[in-house]
Scaffold this active site. Structure first.
Site, PDB file in Angstrom:
ATOM      1  N   HIS A  40       0.868  -1.189   0.000  1.00 10.54           N
ATOM      2  CA  HIS A  40       0.000   0.000   0.000  1.00 10.54           C
ATOM      3  C   HIS A  40       0.898   1.231   0.000  1.00 10.54           C
ATOM      4  O   HIS A  40       1.320   1.712   1.043  1.00 10.54           O
ATOM      5  CB  HIS A  40      -0.923  -0.029   1.231  1.00 10.54           C
ATOM      6  CG  HIS A  40      -2.004   1.015   1.176  1.00 10.54           C
ATOM      7  ND1 HIS A  40      -3.343   0.707   1.386  1.00 10.54           N
ATOM      8  CD2 HIS A  40      -1.963   2.346   0.936  1.00 10.54           C
ATOM      9  CE1 HIS A  40      -4.060   1.816   1.276  1.00 10.54           C
ATOM     10  NE2 HIS A  40      -3.250   2.837   1.017  1.00 10.54           N
ATOM     11  N   HIS A  49       1.274   4.912  -2.193  1.00  8.54           N
ATOM     12  CA  HIS A  49       0.781   5.835  -3.222  1.00  8.54           C
ATOM     13  C   HIS A  49       1.971   6.520  -3.893  1.00  8.54           C
ATOM     14  O   HIS A  49       2.796   7.123  -3.213  1.00  8.54           O
ATOM     15  CB  HIS A  49      -0.119   6.896  -2.605  1.00  8.54           C
ATOM     16  CG  HIS A  49      -1.409   6.357  -2.067  1.00  8.54           C
ATOM     17  ND1 HIS A  49      -2.584   6.378  -2.777  1.00  8.54           N
ATOM     18  CD2 HIS A  49      -1.699   5.758  -0.882  1.00  8.54           C
ATOM     19  CE1 HIS A  49      -3.544   5.834  -2.047  1.00  8.54           C
ATOM     20  NE2 HIS A  49      -3.044   5.442  -0.892  1.00  8.54           N
ATOM     21  N   ASP A  60       2.127   9.214  -5.638  1.00 10.07           N
ATOM     22  CA  ASP A  60       2.202  10.673  -5.425  1.00 10.07           C
ATOM     23  C   ASP A  60       2.532  11.024  -3.975  1.00 10.07           C
ATOM     24  O   ASP A  60       2.884  12.163  -3.685  1.00 10.07           O
ATOM     25  CB  ASP A  60       0.923  11.388  -5.904  1.00 10.07           C
ATOM     26  CG  ASP A  60      -0.350  10.711  -5.462  1.00 10.07           C
ATOM     27  OD1 ASP A  60      -0.263   9.674  -4.770  1.00 10.07           O
ATOM     28  OD2 ASP A  60      -1.437  11.201  -5.801  1.00 10.07           O
ATOM     29  N   HIS A  82      -9.976   1.377   0.112  1.00  9.09           N
ATOM     30  CA  HIS A  82      -9.697   2.117   1.350  1.00  9.09           C
ATOM     31  C   HIS A  82     -11.011   2.166   2.129  1.00  9.09           C
ATOM     32  O   HIS A  82     -11.996   2.729   1.634  1.00  9.09           O
ATOM     33  CB  HIS A  82      -9.311   3.560   1.035  1.00  9.09           C
ATOM     34  CG  HIS A  82      -7.915   3.760   0.560  1.00  9.09           C
ATOM     35  ND1 HIS A  82      -7.497   3.404  -0.690  1.00  9.09           N
ATOM     36  CD2 HIS A  82      -6.840   4.301   1.182  1.00  9.09           C
ATOM     37  CE1 HIS A  82      -6.212   3.739  -0.825  1.00  9.09           C
ATOM     38  NE2 HIS A  82      -5.786   4.280   0.295  1.00  9.09           N
ATOM     39  N   GLU A  89     -11.079   3.729   7.573  1.00  8.99           N
ATOM     40  CA  GLU A  89      -9.950   4.571   7.973  1.00  8.99           C
ATOM     41  C   GLU A  89     -10.514   5.791   8.699  1.00  8.99           C
ATOM     42  O   GLU A  89     -10.286   5.968   9.893  1.00  8.99           O
ATOM     43  CB  GLU A  89      -9.144   4.983   6.732  1.00  8.99           C
ATOM     44  CG  GLU A  89      -7.945   5.888   7.026  1.00  8.99           C
ATOM     45  CD  GLU A  89      -7.251   6.392   5.752  1.00  8.99           C
ATOM     46  OE1 GLU A  89      -7.829   6.290   4.661  1.00  8.99           O
ATOM     47  OE2 GLU A  89      -6.116   6.915   5.879  1.00  8.99           O
ATOM     48  N   ASP A 116       1.917   3.569   2.990  1.00  6.89           N
ATOM     49  CA  ASP A 116       0.882   4.485   2.516  1.00  6.89           C
ATOM     50  C   ASP A 116       1.499   5.612   1.678  1.00  6.89           C
ATOM     51  O   ASP A 116       1.368   5.603   0.464  1.00  6.89           O
ATOM     52  CB  ASP A 116       0.064   5.068   3.686  1.00  6.89           C
ATOM     53  CG  ASP A 116      -1.338   5.491   3.248  1.00  6.89           C
ATOM     54  OD1 ASP A 116      -1.700   5.216   2.099  1.00  6.89           O
ATOM     55  OD2 ASP A 116      -2.060   6.093   4.065  1.00  6.89           O
TER      56      ASP A 116
HETATM   57 ZN   LIG Z   1      -3.848   4.831   0.996  1.00  2.49          ZN
END
Ligand SMILES: [Zn+2]
Length: 344
Positions: A24, A26, A28, A208, A211, A289
């Site tokens: 997991h 990202h 960006d 997702h 969360e 993340d």
């Molecule tokens: Zn995420």
């Protein structure tokens, strides 16, 4: 709770040497600040910072950050820069280099090319750039990779349908799954048909959920959206019946400790359900993340878990093995990674 052996708490060096998988991450949220600064200068993109150091302060989620919404705002600074031609290729290639130096042997990198597309570049061209960057860098480093294309709760169903089209067109060329991301107060049910289409064509779906929102978002993810993995899912601690169901279904959890602290998903690690979920038989994995935005690495996350719950190296190796089982991999790569982790 693992007890401390005479070896004590696993060291940073030991953990870095352990072959790890980041499921997991990202793209960006993983951009080096130095790169962001250089790209902005080269592309003459105005920045709200005059030095790399100042920029670092702006692109890293503040410790005082208390909500997922506030956390996601940090990303707005990235987007004009990542739209520059060549930017995503470089960022993807550096992601592999950073993974290699952190002992990560497989990374599943996720992003939504629609967010980097613009008048100069289509979403498809953005994706081509990323594949090119990942491929060329992984030839030099022993890191394998897969791409998870993100649909966004805040984008229109039509754009999300295009993301699924793109994912299906590039399945077999690096795209291994589809994700649903974005603020969880936007329900995902409008996107159920698009995600269903991805699954029907053989692309698994991760969502997702749980969360920022509660157990209903997890129910939606598994019942309506067909998720076979869940991002975060800390809200499982609020619903034992749901938790039992998720564990029994073998739905893997992509846990990200530092990120959960920064978004306020948990108030402290002592209230994080990671260890309880692991002991309850969930397939739990540790991930970054957004390494840059969170100021973390996968080694840091393993170290944090070891310090919080007293894990020994053998337990950290088990976490890495769990990630091998949860990863979206072909049989051959899974077998290779399985023995790599086992021999560590
Ligand atoms: Zn995420």
């Amino acid at each position: 709770m693992g007890h401390f052996s005479s070896e004590g708490v696993p060291s940073t060096r030991d953990i870095r040497a352990l072959p790890k998988l980041d499921l997991h991450c990202h793209l960006d949220g993983a951009v080096r600040t130095a790169t962001l600064f250089e790209l902005a200068l080269e592309g003459e993109v105005p920045l709200p910072a005059s030095s790399e150091e100042e920029l670092k302060g702006l692109v890293r989620a503040p410790a005082s950050c208390s909500s997922l919404r506030e956390f996601l705002r940090t990303f707005e600074i990235f987007y004009p820069i990542l739209k520059l031609p060549g930017a995503m290729r470089r960022v993807a290639s550096e992601l592999i280099e950073d993974a290699a130096s952190d002992g990560v042997v497989h990374v599943e990198v996720r992003f939504c090319p629609e967010l980097q597309a613009g008048p100069d570049m289509s979403a498809e061209e953005v994706l081509e750039e990323v594949i090119d960057g990942l491929r060329s860098a992984s030839e030099l480093a022993s890191v394998s990779w897969g791409i998870i294309l993100c649909c966004y709760r805040t984008l229109s169903p039509a754009i999300n349908e295009r993301m699924v089209d793109l994912a299906l067109a590039f399945a077999g060329r690096g795209v291994v799954a589809v994700d649903l991301a974005g603020p969880e107060d936007h329900a995902g049910h409008e996107l159920a048909p698009a995600l269903q289409r991805a699954r029907a064509s053989g692309l698994p779906v991760t969502v997702h959920a749980g969360e920022a929102a509660g157990p209903p978002s997890i129910l939606e993810a598994i019942d309506e959206l067909g998720a076979c993995r869940l991002g975060h899912a800390v809200a499982l601690r609020e619903d034992e019946e749901l938790s039992t169901r998720v564990a029994a279904a073998g739905i893997a959890l992509e846990c990200c400790l530092t990120s959960n602290l920064l978004t306020g998903a948990v108030s402290g690690l002592d209230s994080h359900p990671f260890d309880a979920l692991r002991r309850a038989g969930h397939l739990v994995t540790l991930n970054t993340d957004d390494p840059s935005v969170c100021g973390t690495t996968l080694t840091d996350e393993y170290l944090l878990a070891a310090r919080t719950w007293g894990y020994e190296m053998s337990e950290l190796r088990d976490l890495s093995s769990a990630a091998v089982e949860a990863a979206f991999l072909d049989d051959e790569t899974r077998a290779r990674l399985r023995s790599l982790v086992r021999q560590a």
